[in-house]
Design a protein around this motif. Sequence first.
Motif, PDB file in Angstrom:
ATOM      1  N   THR A  56    -139.651  31.506  28.441  1.00 28.64           N
ATOM      2  CA  THR A  56    -141.051  31.610  28.034  1.00 28.64           C
ATOM      3  C   THR A  56    -141.933  30.823  28.987  1.00 28.64           C
ATOM      4  N   ALA A  57    -142.962  31.456  29.512  1.00 28.55           N
ATOM      5  CA  ALA A  57    -143.961  30.770  30.343  1.00 28.55           C
ATOM      6  C   ALA A  57    -145.231  30.626  29.530  1.00 28.55           C
ATOM      7  N   THR A 121    -143.201  37.109  31.079  1.00 29.89           N
ATOM      8  CA  THR A 121    -141.951  36.591  31.622  1.00 29.89           C
ATOM      9  C   THR A 121    -140.861  37.609  31.333  1.00 29.89           C
ATOM     10  N   LEU A 168    -146.353  27.352  39.210  1.00 30.53           N
ATOM     11  CA  LEU A 168    -144.955  26.940  39.049  1.00 30.53           C
ATOM     12  C   LEU A 168    -144.348  26.483  40.380  1.00 30.53           C
ATOM     13  N   VAL A 202    -138.629  32.330  38.966  1.00 28.47           N
ATOM     14  CA  VAL A 202    -138.335  31.000  38.433  1.00 28.47           C
ATOM     15  C   VAL A 202    -136.965  31.069  37.766  1.00 28.47           C
ATOM     16  N   ASP A 205    -135.732  34.262  35.911  1.00 24.65           N
ATOM     17  CA  ASP A 205    -136.871  35.011  35.385  1.00 24.65           C
ATOM     18  C   ASP A 205    -137.883  35.338  36.476  1.00 24.65           C
ATOM     19  N   VAL A 207    -142.126  35.639  36.526  1.00 25.05           N
ATOM     20  CA  VAL A 207    -143.323  35.314  35.754  1.00 25.05           C
ATOM     21  C   VAL A 207    -144.521  35.987  36.419  1.00 25.05           C
ATOM     22  N   GLN A 231    -146.359  26.549  32.681  1.00 25.03           N
ATOM     23  CA  GLN A 231    -145.061  25.880  32.639  1.00 25.03           C
ATOM     24  C   GLN A 231    -144.022  26.866  32.113  1.00 25.03           C
ATOM     25  N   HIS A 232    -142.779  26.688  32.532  1.00 26.54           N
ATOM     26  CA  HIS A 232    -141.737  27.664  32.197  1.00 26.54           C
ATOM     27  C   HIS A 232    -140.560  26.975  31.516  1.00 26.54           C
ATOM     28  N   GLU A 233    -140.133  27.551  30.397  1.00 30.26           N
ATOM     29  CA  GLU A 233    -138.950  27.074  29.692  1.00 30.26           C
ATOM     30  C   GLU A 233    -137.900  28.176  29.710  1.00 30.26           C
TER      31      GLU A 233
END
Length: 239
Positions: A56-57, A121, A168, A202, A205, A207, A231-233
């Motif tokens: 998730t971004a 994403t 990112l 990323v 992924d 984004v 931000q990316h998780e």
Amino acid sequence: MSDAPIADESSESTENDGLTRRRALAAGGAVGLAGLAGCTALDLATGDTVEFTAGTATVADATLAESGYELNEVTEDVQTREFEVAGSTQEVEVTSRIAEYDKAVEILGERYQAAVFAVLTTPRVEVLGQAFNPVGELDDNERAQLIVDRYEGVSDLERGSEYSTEILDTDAGVVVYSADGEIEGTGVSVELEFHVAEAIEVGSDYVVPLAAYPAVFGDGENVRRMLNGIQHEPAPSDD
């Protein structure tokens, strides 16, 4: 492997499921699946469903406070396709995530979504050691179409300026488009601006940040702040 169109039967099924507000961004998942149809990587693939799930971004809270945007929703889009392989069926499932932010205007006592910032994403699809980029190979105009449908009656889409900014930890290119259209549900005609960033890789992924707003907002600097604040998780399986 041939390029896939933005919309195919998969994206039509998304519309039929009542997700019309996200119909354009959801097409990102369909792009990856449609592209796989002509790839030899699936020739020997058999067995259970092959699943690919994006992380998730989102935009950092501190950035939202500065830009005036608010989180609308974070949603999932799941696209599934079946392939006939040597008499057997191989199913591939791709789960993308869409974080959507907006800035509303009040017209005659009602509030409407006027400015939109969205981050799609989608996972890198890899089968039998071959990786495929679901959205990264879309050109600028095709990526623009992923956000255009947030407005009604969009016409005269015209490519304008370009700039680079950090997304990112990557120096990413962004194209600005202009068009005429209406704020959905209002009948109000406005000049629109769209900011369309390139796909950023990323981890596992891709984004894709996208933004749109009435030109009178002059929201370009806020959009840049939002881009810088992404931000990316990763998905739990990536940890």
